[in-house]
Design a protein around this motif. Structure first.
Motif, short mmCIF file in Angstrom:
data_model
loop_
_atom_site.label_atom_id
_atom_site.label_comp_id
_atom_site.label_asym_id
_atom_site.label_seq_id
_atom_site.Cartn_x
_atom_site.Cartn_y
_atom_site.Cartn_z
N SER A 84 -0.99 -3.69 -3.35
CA SER A 84 -2.04 -4.37 -2.61
C SER A 84 -3.36 -3.59 -2.63
CB SER A 84 -1.55 -4.59 -1.18
OG SER A 84 -2.62 -4.68 -0.32
N PRO A 85 -4.47 -4.25 -3.01
CA PRO A 85 -5.78 -3.57 -3.07
C PRO A 85 -6.19 -2.98 -1.73
CG PRO A 85 -5.91 -5.84 -3.87
CD PRO A 85 -4.54 -5.67 -3.33
N GLU A 86 -5.69 -3.59 -0.64
CA GLU A 86 -6.12 -3.11 0.68
C GLU A 86 -5.69 -1.65 0.93
OE1 GLU A 86 -4.19 -4.59 4.73
OE2 GLU A 86 -3.35 -5.68 3.03
N TYR A 87 -4.65 -1.18 0.19
CA TYR A 87 -4.19 0.21 0.39
C TYR A 87 -4.64 1.15 -0.72
CZ TYR A 87 -1.10 -2.06 3.71
OH TYR A 87 -0.63 -2.81 4.74
N SER A 88 -5.41 0.61 -1.68
CA SER A 88 -5.68 1.42 -2.87
C SER A 88 -6.49 2.68 -2.57
CB SER A 88 -6.37 0.59 -3.94
OG SER A 88 -7.60 0.14 -3.43
N ARG A 89 -7.23 2.68 -1.45
CA ARG A 89 -8.04 3.88 -1.16
C ARG A 89 -7.20 5.02 -0.60
NH1 ARG A 89 -10.38 4.10 4.33
NH2 ARG A 89 -9.17 2.69 5.60
#
Ligand SMILES: Nc1ncnc2c1ncn2[C@@H]1O[C@H](COP(=O)(O)OP(=O)(O)OP(=O)(O)O)[C@@H](O)[C@H]1O
Length: 391
Positions: free
Chosen positions: A203-208
């Motif tokens: 999920s992109p929301e956790y990529s950071r």
């Protein structure tokens, strides 16, 4: 003069200082350490240097900006949560947006951070510079999610229909989803953990988040968690093959008897293939030497060391990368020793010798972590422990 350390609680703030002046000063916010004294017997001046023994080579762990996963595991009660939480705090202090996840059904992250992190959702940890989120995975929440994904439908048949497995569901029509999930309970914690890993990976929301630290359950659970993706992978393969055979038989039947084809050939993008692909992803994450490391936590007793040795053998068999072994709760050397302490210390020294001879453990980087005489609770205490272990 034997120096001593004090853990003082001053109006909701903790300061740890070496009496008589000294470099080891630690002050902060909101720890729940209660005025515990780390006595001269346990921490004579000489032993402060000993605390540095067995450096973890933290530099190696912190430098890369790419996402890394650290799983901390071992026998019950050895200090897995304290070590995992202290590592997560340390990563965050070094600027890594970090997530710490407990996959142990008997969660203690909330206790360790002395904050409410319960509820099965990611919660921000207070008192840390960089973003640090914590999650205690709860099977109950996982079951709710599965039920929601099944469209709130209570029947297993409908759920299997929606997965393209309706043809196998005839016998299961009366089964209730609730019953099935309850029956699967022994494995549901691990399934929940795997589904979270997937979310972090995909999920992109956790990529950071560049560091993900797992506080795992005691050994048995953890081994099940690591082998589960393989198990699913092979089960899915079997089901897929079976499905193809049935499809082929159905088409043969159709061509002979000219009946309407009831079972459609499924393309490569069907749900099972997708599920298989996702399981492969999790399996690869657990085994990727560049991104993942399992850190074994133990204490200096023969029983714990034997279990750690077996754990390492199993992890090796599963190709899970392991480089470090934390030996926690070691009594540092002392000049003035009571009988009890000197007997325990002697025994611990003997056990450290056993580790060095153990074929499974001797190749690992051994990190020695001292027994403190106060419980490790709250961010300041975790920072203090982290500075002793992770350097
Ligand atoms: N080095 C240490 N010195 C003093 N106390 C410690 C140390 N390491 C851990 N503890 C304490 O031991 C207790 C158990 O620690 P922790 O919860 O980290 O272990 P665990 O292996 O995660 O346990 P469980 O298997 O029950 O989840 C806690 O009260 C913790 O504060």
């Amino acid at each position: 003069m034997a120096a001593s350390l004090l853990l003082n609680r001053v109006s909701r703030s903790v300061s740890l200082q070496r009496l008589g002046g000294g470099a080891l000063r630690f002050s902060s916010l909101d720890a729940q350490i209660h005025g515990g004294r780390i006595s001269g017997a346990l921490f004579p001046e000489r032993s402060l240097a000993t605390l540095a023994k067995g450096a973890s080579c933290f530099d190696e762990m912190v430098t890369a900006n790419q996402r890394k996963y650290y799983l901390l595991g071992g026998k019950g009660g050895v200090g897995k949560t304290s070590c995992a939480a202290s590592l997560a705090v340390k990563f965050a202090s070094h600027g890594h947006p970090t997530i710490v996840v407990s996959t142990d059904p008997a969660h203690s992250l909330s206790d360790s951070f002395s904050q409410d992190l319960s509820g099965g959702v990611l919660k921000p940890v207070q008192g840390v510079d960089s973003p640090l989120l914590a999650l205690e995975i709860t099977p109950e929440r996982m079951k709710e999610e599965i039920k929601r994904q099944a469209g709130g439908d209570k029947s297993v048949k409908n759920m299997m229909d929606s997965m393209g497995l309706g043809m196998f569901a005839g016998e299961l029509g009366d089964l209730n989803l609730e019953d099935m999930l309850n029956a699967a309970s022994p494995g549901i914690d691990e399934i929940a953990a795997i589904s979270k890993v997937l979310q972090f990976v995909e999920s992109p929301e956790y990529s950071r988040f560049t560091r993900i630290v797992f506080d795992t359950a005691p050994t048995g659970h953890t081994l099940r968690l690591l082998s589960l993706p393989d198990f699913y992978d092979s089960s899915i393969s079997k089901i897929t093959k079976l499905k193809k055979k049935i499809t082929a038989a159905a088409s043969a039947f159709t061509s002979v008897f000219g009946k309407k084809k009831e079972i459609q050939e499924q393309g490569p993008s069907n749900e099972l293939d997708q599920l298989k692909e996702r399981m492969e992803k999790v399996r690869n994450v657990f085994r990727d030497v560049d991104t993942t490391e399992f850190v074994i936590v133990t204490i200096p007793t023969v029983m714990a060391i034997n279990e750690s040795s077996r754990l390492h053998a199993s992890l090796r068999k599963e190709n899970v990368p392991v480089h470090r072994l934390i030996v926690n709760q070691l009594l540092p050397p002392s000049e003035s020793d009571c009988k009890f302490c000197s007997v325990r210390r002697k025994e611990q020294t003997r056990v450290l010798g056993l580790i060095e001879k153990d074929t499974e453990l001797s190749g690992l980087k051994m990190i020695q972590s001292p027994l403190l005489d106060a419980e490790i609770r709250g961010v300041p205490a975790l920072k203090f422990m982290g500075d002793l272990i992770w350097k």
